[in-house]
Write an enzyme that holds these catalytic residues in place. Structure first.
Site, PDB file in Angstrom:
ATOM      1  N   ARG A 191       0.832  -1.196   0.000  1.00  0.00           N
ATOM      2  CA  ARG A 191       0.000   0.000   0.000  1.00  0.00           C
ATOM      3  C   ARG A 191       0.864   1.242   0.000  1.00  0.00           C
ATOM      4  O   ARG A 191       1.802   1.363   0.766  1.00  0.00           O
ATOM      5  CB  ARG A 191      -0.991  -0.006   1.184  1.00  0.00           C
TER       6      ARG A 191
ATOM      7  N   ASP B 150      -1.606   0.094  11.909  1.00  0.00           N
ATOM      8  CA  ASP B 150      -2.503   0.878  12.781  1.00  0.00           C
ATOM      9  C   ASP B 150      -3.334  -0.058  13.655  1.00  0.00           C
ATOM     10  O   ASP B 150      -3.542   0.199  14.841  1.00  0.00           O
ATOM     11  CB  ASP B 150      -3.476   1.733  11.950  1.00  0.00           C
TER      12      ASP B 150
HETATM   13  P1  ADP Z   1       2.639  -1.318   8.584  1.00  0.00           P
HETATM   14  O1  ADP Z   1       1.215  -1.441   8.174  1.00  0.00           O
HETATM   15  O2  ADP Z   1       2.892  -0.151   9.477  1.00  0.00           O
HETATM   16  O3  ADP Z   1       3.613  -1.426   7.442  1.00  0.00           O
HETATM   17  P2  ADP Z   1       3.410  -4.066   9.175  1.00  0.00           P
HETATM   18  O4  ADP Z   1       3.427  -4.295   7.705  1.00  0.00           O
HETATM   19  O5  ADP Z   1       4.662  -4.356   9.933  1.00  0.00           O
HETATM   20  O6  ADP Z   1       2.933  -2.580   9.562  1.00  0.00           O
HETATM   21  O7  ADP Z   1       2.234  -4.966   9.776  1.00  0.00           O
HETATM   22  C1  ADP Z   1       1.856  -4.858  11.122  1.00  0.00           C
HETATM   23  C2  ADP Z   1       1.426  -6.211  11.641  1.00  0.00           C
HETATM   24  O8  ADP Z   1       0.381  -6.712  10.796  1.00  0.00           O
HETATM   25  C3  ADP Z   1       2.482  -7.288  11.610  1.00  0.00           C
HETATM   26  O9  ADP Z   1       3.298  -7.265  12.752  1.00  0.00           O
HETATM   27  C4  ADP Z   1       1.630  -8.542  11.565  1.00  0.00           C
HETATM   28  O10 ADP Z   1       1.158  -8.884  12.850  1.00  0.00           O
HETATM   29  C5  ADP Z   1       0.452  -8.109  10.732  1.00  0.00           C
HETATM   30  N1  ADP Z   1       0.625  -8.528   9.330  1.00  0.00           N
HETATM   31  C6  ADP Z   1       1.105  -7.805   8.294  1.00  0.00           C
HETATM   32  N2  ADP Z   1       1.084  -8.521   7.152  1.00  0.00           N
HETATM   33  C7  ADP Z   1       0.569  -9.735   7.477  1.00  0.00           C
HETATM   34  C8  ADP Z   1       0.260 -10.938   6.760  1.00  0.00           C
HETATM   35  N3  ADP Z   1       0.490 -11.044   5.438  1.00  0.00           N
HETATM   36  N4  ADP Z   1      -0.287 -11.977   7.446  1.00  0.00           N
HETATM   37  C9  ADP Z   1      -0.544 -11.873   8.776  1.00  0.00           C
HETATM   38  N5  ADP Z   1      -0.286 -10.799   9.490  1.00  0.00           N
HETATM   39  C10 ADP Z   1       0.269  -9.733   8.876  1.00  0.00           C
HETATM   40 MG    MG Z   2       2.327   1.681  10.179  1.00  0.00          MG
END
Ligand code: ADP
Ligand code: MG
Ligand code: MG
Length: 346
Positions: free
Chosen positions: A126, A301
């Site tokens: 995103r 978030d």
């Molecule tokens: P941001 O949205 O700030 O980039 P992240 O990508 O690190 O944050 O995602 C935050 C949390 O969302 C991760 O620590 C995980 O728990 C969950 N998450 C993200 N992507 C996945 C996925 N493909 N499957 C399961 N959980 C996910």
């Molecule tokens: Mg974030």
């Protein structure tokens, strides 16, 4: 007690749409990023509104976190501050917040539109492009209104969206000082790489108040690079240690740094300024299958919402991470930064 959690951020309406890499390239956008719109990006908002399948959703990172926390906590637990215009977009935000039971105390700008965020979805990535508009006009004086300051005084926990560092560092300072002086919990999300890069001074001066830092891996990397840390900028654990041991205003609480990294383990480092001890943990993510992923807009978030709600409930940091990951997984299976109704429970 009512409203233990106060959140502050930039309320935005998300214009969410699927795009291809060509579209991102046309506007010089990375597939995973969050930026403030430059003049060259402004046509995106008109274009997205005309695209098939686009949806309008309540967004704004800290507002998403506040809704997520209220989704988990009992009624009358979370109040959110930010600035909006007097328009149908603000009505839409209020409607969404009401659905979750999130109390909204907006500062309303008479002649400025509610801010918008183009959430450009490309597979599991995103790219967020924000036109802050009214959100950029939040003033710390809004918190000084007796009825609002009463909410601040009643709260035990504060959550600040790092994006707000571009708007009112004064408001963040005010809440941070209050939290430190009264030994209340103060959490800040780094929100985006550009905050550490281009809003280094306000970030650095806010950090002394912060008990819980929450960020993702690219924000950790941006922090390391912009602060010339003598560590590998991909080494999230070493970066977390550096952030954890920065000076603290309230030495009665340790600083805990939580770095999420998508499907990679969530890293948690706690530093006790009195004993000078580090505690390090890593928590695996239960990866969703590609057919379960609707979009990852707001994953971080939602994680922060589950995490901070758990702290309000008096859970341990380990439990808070697990609830955060659960909340993130729920949100990823919905369109945009939203949660399923009827409510699911942890
Ligand atoms: P941001 O949205 O700030 O980039 P992240 O990508 O690190 O944050 O995602 C935050 C949390 O969302 C991760 O620590 C995980 O728990 C969950 N998450 C993200 N992507 C996945 C996925 N493909 N499957 C399961 N959980 C996910
Ligand atoms: Mg974030
Ligand atoms: Mg991510």
């Amino acid at each position: 007690m009512s409203y233990p959690l106060v959140a502050l951020g930039n309320p935005l309406l998300d214009l969410q749409v699927d795009v291809d890499t060509e579209y991102l390239k046309k506007y010089d956008l990375k597939e995973n990023d969050a930026i403030l719109a430059e003049p060259k990006h402004l046509p995106i908002f008109e274009e997205v509104l005309k695209k098939d399948g686009r949806v309008l959703l309540a967004g704004g990172a800290a507002q998403n976190t506040a809704r997520a926390a209220q989704y988990i906590l009992p009624p009358k637990s979370v109040v959110y501050f930010g600035s909006v215009g007097k328009d149908v977009y603000a009505d839409k935000l209020i409607e969404a917040n009401n659905k979750y039971g999130l109390r909204t105390e907006y500062q309303v700008q008479e002649d400025i539109e509610t801010g918008k965020c183009a959430a450009l979805i490309n597979g599991a990535h995103r790219s967020l492009v924000t036109d802050l508009a009214a959100a950029n006009h939040f003033k710390a004086s809004h918190l000084d209104k007796p009825e609002n300051w009463k909410l601040v005084e009643n709260a035990t926990h504060f959550y600040i969206g790092g994006f707000h560092l571009t708007v009112s560092p004064e408001a963040i300072e005010k809440l941070g000082k209050h939290a430190a002086e009264n030994n209340k919990v103060f959490a800040l999300n780094f929100s985006a790489p550009f905050i550490a890069q281009f809003f280094k001074d306000p970030l650095d001066s806010a950090l002394k108040y912060v008990d819980f830092v929450i960020a993702n891996e690219s924000e950790a990397e941006a922090y390391a690079e912009s602060h010339d840390l003598k560590v590998d900028s991909k080494d999230v654990l070493s970066i977390a240690k550096e952030v954890a041991k920065l000076p603290k205003a309230n030495t009665k609480r340790p600083r805990t740094v939580v770095f999420t990294q998508g499907t990679e383990p969530t890293i948690v480092v706690k530093y006790d300024p009195v004993s000078e001890d580090f505690e390090v943990n890593a928590y695996k993510v239960k990866e969703l299958t590609s057919s379960q992923i609707v979009d990852t807009n707001g994953a971080g978030d939602a994680f922060a919402g589950g995490f901070i709600a758990s702290l309000v409930e008096g859970k341990t940091v380990a439990q808070a991470v697990d609830v955060g990951q659960w909340a993130a997984a729920l949100s990823i299976q919905q369109v945009g930064p939203s949660f399923p109704f009827p409510k699911e429970t942890y």
